[in-house]
Design an enzyme around this catalytic site. Structure first.
Site, PDB file in Angstrom:
ATOM      1  CB  SER A 165      20.141  32.863  55.719  1.00  0.00           C
ATOM      2  OG  SER A 165      21.276  34.103  56.260  1.00  0.00           O
ATOM      3  CG  HIS A 198      45.544  43.851  47.391  1.00  0.00           C
ATOM      4  ND1 HIS A 198      45.593  45.062  48.015  1.00  0.00           N
ATOM      5  CD2 HIS A 198      44.182  43.176  47.451  1.00  0.00           C
ATOM      6  CE1 HIS A 198      43.909  45.531  48.048  1.00  0.00           C
ATOM      7  NE2 HIS A 198      43.248  44.095  48.039  1.00  0.00           N
ATOM      8  CB  SER A 200      41.212  43.518  50.278  1.00  0.00           C
ATOM      9  OG  SER A 200      41.031  42.739  49.208  1.00  0.00           O
ATOM     10  CB  SER A 208      36.408  48.739  53.584  1.00  0.00           C
ATOM     11  OG  SER A 208      37.665  48.655  52.957  1.00  0.00           O
ATOM     12  CG  ASP A 243      40.638  50.046  54.906  1.00  0.00           C
ATOM     13  OD1 ASP A 243      41.553  49.494  54.993  1.00  0.00           O
ATOM     14  OD2 ASP A 243      39.989  49.615  53.682  1.00  0.00           O
TER      15      ASP A 243
END
Length: 334
Positions: A165, A198, A200, A208, A243
Site C-alpha cells: 500500500s 517550527h 514537526s 509526535s 515530545d
C-alpha cells in the site's frame, strides 16, 4: 537559405494577393496596362511587406533560441485579449501566469531510490524520499538595510514505496519566517540571516515530534566555496508538552555547511555535532552532489543528485537513532 525563406514567405502570402493578381491580369488582357501595372505593384508591395515580417520573425526566433521560455506568459501574451484597465490587465496576467513571486528556497528534489543500511522494525530499507521548499518575500528594505523579510516552507517526506500500500512513514514540516541582510563592503562575509522556525512531523502520541527554534546564519564566500555556519536556540517547552526532550543531545546547537561549485557540479557537506567530547558525543554528516544529467534526460534547472547521510536526525522521528542512508535521484533546484 534566405532565398528559400523568401519563396516560402511568398507562398504563405499568395492567398491574400491572388485576387489582386487576377484583377490585374484581366485589365492587362483588356489592354488597360496602366491600371494593371498599378495592381501588380500593389501585390508586390504586399508580398514584400509580408516577406519582411516573416523573415524578421525567423530572425527573432533564431536569436532567442536557447533562452528560457515561460510557456504560461507566452500563452497570456498570444491568446488572452487585452483590457483597457491597467490594474485589471495585471490581475489577469497573474491569474494566467500564476506568477506570485514564489521562489525555490532550499533544495527541491526527489530520490526515487534510497537505501538505509540499518534494519529498523516495521520499516523497509528501500524507500523513496523527496523535498519541497519554497520562499515568498514579504517586505524589502523597510529598515533601510537592503534587508528582505520572507516566509519559507520546507517539507521532506519518506515514502515506503516498496511496502504494501506504499504508505508515507513520515513527513517533516518546517514553516519559518526570516530576515536576510546583505553585508556590505566585506570581501568574504556576504549575508546575515535570522529566522524563527517550527519543525514537526504531524504525528500523534509517542510518535509526535515538534519544536520551535530561532537561529542565526552567516554566508561566507571564498571564490567558488561558500561556508555557512548556523547556530540555534530551542525555545523551551513544559516537560508535559515536550515530545523530544533530549533534542539538543543529538542535534546540538548548530551546524556547518560547505558548498563548492565547479562548472555544472556542486558539492555540499553538512556537519552537525553536539560538541560533547566524551562517550555522549553525537553528530551527523550529509553529503550532496548535484551533477549534469545525460543529454537524453536533461532539462533546464534539473540535475542528478547523489546523497549520503550518516548520523543522528535524518528525520525528526529518528532524532535519537543513528543510521546510514544513501540515495540517488533528481534535483530541481540547488
Amino acid at each position: 537559405m534566405k532565398k528559400f525563406l523568401s519563396i516560402l514567405a511568398c507562398t504563405f502570402c499568395f492567398a491574400s494577393t491572388e485576387q489582386i493578381l487576377l484583377e490585374a491580369q484581366k485589365l492587362e488582357n483588356e489592354g488597360n496596362f496602366k491600371e494593371a501595372m498599378l495592381l501588380y505593384k500593389k501585390a508586390a508591395t504586399i508580398n514584400n511587406n509580408k516577406e519582411e515580417k516573416y523573415l524578421n520573425e525567423i530572425n527573432k526566433t533564431s536569436q532567442e533560441k536557447g533562452k528560457e521560455t515561460n510557456l504560461k506568459r507566452a500563452f497570456f501574451e498570444r491568446h488572452i485579449d487585452n483590457v483597457d484597465d491597467n490594474e485589471t490587465e495585471k490581475n489577469l496576467e497573474q491569474l494566467v501566469t500564476k506568477d506570485f513571486g514564489i521562489y525555490p528556497y532550499k533544495k527541491n528534489y526527489i530520490l526515487p531510490t534510497t537505501y538505509t543500511f540499518n534494519n529498523i522494525e516495521d520499516r523497509h530499507n528501500l524507500e523513496t524520499s523527496f523535498q519541497i521548499s519554497i520562499e515568498k518575500p514579504l517586505a524589502e528594505n523597510f529598515l533601510g538595510l537592503d534587508e528582505t523579510v520572507s516566509i519559507g516552507y520546507t517539507q521532506k517526506s519518506f515514502w515506503q514505496t516498496t511496502k504494501h500500500s506504499s504508505p508515507f512513514r513520515e513527513t517533516n514540516y518546517e514553516p519559518e519566517i526570516f530576515i536576510q541582510m546583505p553585508v556590505k563592503d566585506n570581501d568574504h562575509f556576504k549575508l546575515l540571516k535570522a529566522s524563527f522556525m517550527h519543525s514537526s512531523n504531524g504525528k500523534k502520541d509517542e510518535l509526535s515530534r515538534s519544536l520551535n527554534r530561532v537561529y542565526l546564519e552567516g554566508y561566507f564566500q571564498l571564490a567558488n566555496l561558500f561556508v555557512v555556519p548556523r547556530v540555534w536556540y530551542r525555545i523551551p517547552e513544559s516537560s508535559k508538552d515536550d515530545d523530544n526532550p533530549h533534542f539538543t543531545r543529538y542535534y546540538g546547537y548548530g551546524d556547518l555547511n560547505f558548498l563548492y561549485a565547479y562548472k555544472q557540479h556542486t558539492f555540499e557537506l553538512l556537519l552537525r555535532n553536539n560538541l560533547r567530547f566524551d562517550k555522549t558525543n553525537k553528530g551527523a554528516a550529509e553529503f550532496n552532489w548535484t551533477f549534469p544529467l545525460p543529454e537524453f534526460m536533461a532539462s533546464k534547472n534539473s540535475y542528478g543528485l547523489f546523497q549520503i547521510f550518516h548520523g543522528y536526525g535524518q528525520s525528526l522521528i529518528d532524532y535519537d537513532r543513528e543510521l546510514t542512508n544513501v540515495g540517488i535521484g533528481v534535483a530541481f533546484s540547488r
